[in-house]
Design a protein around this motif. Sequence first.
Motif, PDB file in Angstrom:
ATOM      1  N   TYR A  58      -7.036 -15.003  -5.733  1.00  0.00           N
ATOM      2  CA  TYR A  58      -5.629 -14.878  -5.347  1.00  0.00           C
ATOM      3  C   TYR A  58      -4.917 -13.815  -6.177  1.00  0.00           C
ATOM      4  N   ARG A  59      -5.131 -13.803  -7.481  1.00  0.00           N
ATOM      5  CA  ARG A  59      -4.502 -12.788  -8.353  1.00  0.00           C
ATOM      6  C   ARG A  59      -4.924 -11.384  -7.955  1.00  0.00           C
ATOM      7  N   ASN A  60      -6.206 -11.205  -7.703  1.00  0.00           N
ATOM      8  CA  ASN A  60      -6.698  -9.884  -7.305  1.00  0.00           C
ATOM      9  C   ASN A  60      -6.163  -9.471  -5.941  1.00  0.00           C
ATOM     10  N   ILE A  61      -6.113 -10.385  -5.014  1.00  0.00           N
ATOM     11  CA  ILE A  61      -5.559 -10.073  -3.696  1.00  0.00           C
ATOM     12  C   ILE A  61      -4.117  -9.599  -3.848  1.00  0.00           C
ATOM     13  N   TYR A  62      -3.323 -10.296  -4.665  1.00  0.00           N
ATOM     14  CA  TYR A  62      -1.929  -9.882  -4.818  1.00  0.00           C
ATOM     15  C   TYR A  62      -1.791  -8.575  -5.587  1.00  0.00           C
ATOM     16  N   THR A  63      -2.745  -8.255  -6.429  1.00  0.00           N
ATOM     17  CA  THR A  63      -2.765  -6.926  -7.046  1.00  0.00           C
ATOM     18  C   THR A  63      -2.981  -5.884  -5.955  1.00  0.00           C
ATOM     19  N   PHE A  64      -3.916  -6.139  -5.042  1.00  0.00           N
ATOM     20  CA  PHE A  64      -4.182  -5.215  -3.947  1.00  0.00           C
ATOM     21  C   PHE A  64      -2.963  -5.081  -3.027  1.00  0.00           C
ATOM     22  N   VAL A  65      -2.248  -6.166  -2.796  1.00  0.00           N
ATOM     23  CA  VAL A  65      -1.039  -6.119  -1.965  1.00  0.00           C
ATOM     24  C   VAL A  65       0.023  -5.270  -2.662  1.00  0.00           C
ATOM     25  N   LYS A  66       0.206  -5.515  -3.958  1.00  0.00           N
ATOM     26  CA  LYS A  66       1.208  -4.772  -4.729  1.00  0.00           C
ATOM     27  C   LYS A  66       0.928  -3.267  -4.708  1.00  0.00           C
ATOM     28  N   LEU A  67      -0.346  -2.891  -4.679  1.00  0.00           N
ATOM     29  CA  LEU A  67      -0.736  -1.484  -4.682  1.00  0.00           C
ATOM     30  C   LEU A  67      -0.874  -0.907  -3.262  1.00  0.00           C
ATOM     31  N   ASN A  68      -0.461  -1.680  -2.259  1.00  0.00           N
ATOM     32  CA  ASN A  68      -0.522  -1.252  -0.854  1.00  0.00           C
ATOM     33  C   ASN A  68      -1.944  -0.981  -0.367  1.00  0.00           C
ATOM     34  N   VAL A  69      -2.915  -1.658  -0.958  1.00  0.00           N
ATOM     35  CA  VAL A  69      -4.294  -1.586  -0.484  1.00  0.00           C
ATOM     36  C   VAL A  69      -4.477  -2.606   0.641  1.00  0.00           C
ATOM     37  N   LEU A  70      -3.944  -3.808   0.433  1.00  0.00           N
ATOM     38  CA  LEU A  70      -3.986  -4.864   1.441  1.00  0.00           C
ATOM     39  C   LEU A  70      -2.582  -5.121   1.966  1.00  0.00           C
ATOM     40  N   GLU A  71      -2.503  -5.620   3.182  1.00  0.00           N
ATOM     41  CA  GLU A  71      -1.235  -6.092   3.729  1.00  0.00           C
ATOM     42  C   GLU A  71      -1.366  -7.591   3.952  1.00  0.00           C
ATOM     43  N   GLU A  72      -0.232  -8.259   4.022  1.00  0.00           N
ATOM     44  CA  GLU A  72      -0.262  -9.711   4.201  1.00  0.00           C
ATOM     45  C   GLU A  72       0.588 -10.124   5.384  1.00  0.00           C
ATOM     46  N   THR A  73       0.258 -11.288   5.911  1.00  0.00           N
ATOM     47  CA  THR A  73       1.056 -11.928   6.934  1.00  0.00           C
ATOM     48  C   THR A  73       0.957 -13.426   6.679  1.00  0.00           C
ATOM     49  N   GLU A  74       1.720 -14.194   7.420  1.00  0.00           N
ATOM     50  CA  GLU A  74       1.640 -15.647   7.288  1.00  0.00           C
ATOM     51  C   GLU A  74       1.355 -16.232   8.653  1.00  0.00           C
ATOM     52  N   LEU A  75       0.398 -17.144   8.695  1.00  0.00           N
ATOM     53  CA  LEU A  75      -0.001 -17.787   9.937  1.00  0.00           C
ATOM     54  C   LEU A  75      -0.153 -19.276   9.664  1.00  0.00           C
ATOM     55  N   ASN A  76       0.579 -20.073  10.402  1.00  0.00           N
ATOM     56  CA  ASN A  76       0.553 -21.532  10.230  1.00  0.00           C
ATOM     57  C   ASN A  76       0.811 -21.929   8.775  1.00  0.00           C
TER      58      ASN A  76
END
Length: 137
Positions: A58-76
């Motif tokens: 989770y920490r690494n994923i949010y690092t990637f989101v912060k750096l615009n490597v990954l994008e996020e969405t919310e589902l259910n």
Amino acid sequence: MTTVEQAIETLKEHGYKYTDKRENMLSVFITENRYLTAKEVQLHLKEKYPSISYDTIYRNIYTFVKLNVLEETELNGEKMFRFRCKHAGHHHHFICTSCGKTKKIEMCPMNFFNDQLIGCTIESHRFEIFGKCENCS
């Protein structure tokens, strides 16, 4: 340069260290090519890294989101992540609520909203349609 290599370079440029776990985590997103939960990423990595924790993922994923490597969405009510789109031009997504597969949507509804928001400055927007893909219907 591959998408994973570009992502690793982005990490390094921002002072983050390269680790094989981070590279393998990014590779999961490339292989799956869909929105994934942190738990799904953990399951993909469990065989190679049996002791990897959900918190580490989770920490690494949010690092990637912060750096615009990954994008996020919310589902259910659950956060899901995928590689940030590299498609040329402006577009939006259809997201399958069963498998997380995405499809590009070229049409943008912002002209409709611009007419209703006179005097407002729109800084960004995101348009997502949720449903079942042809394989999950």
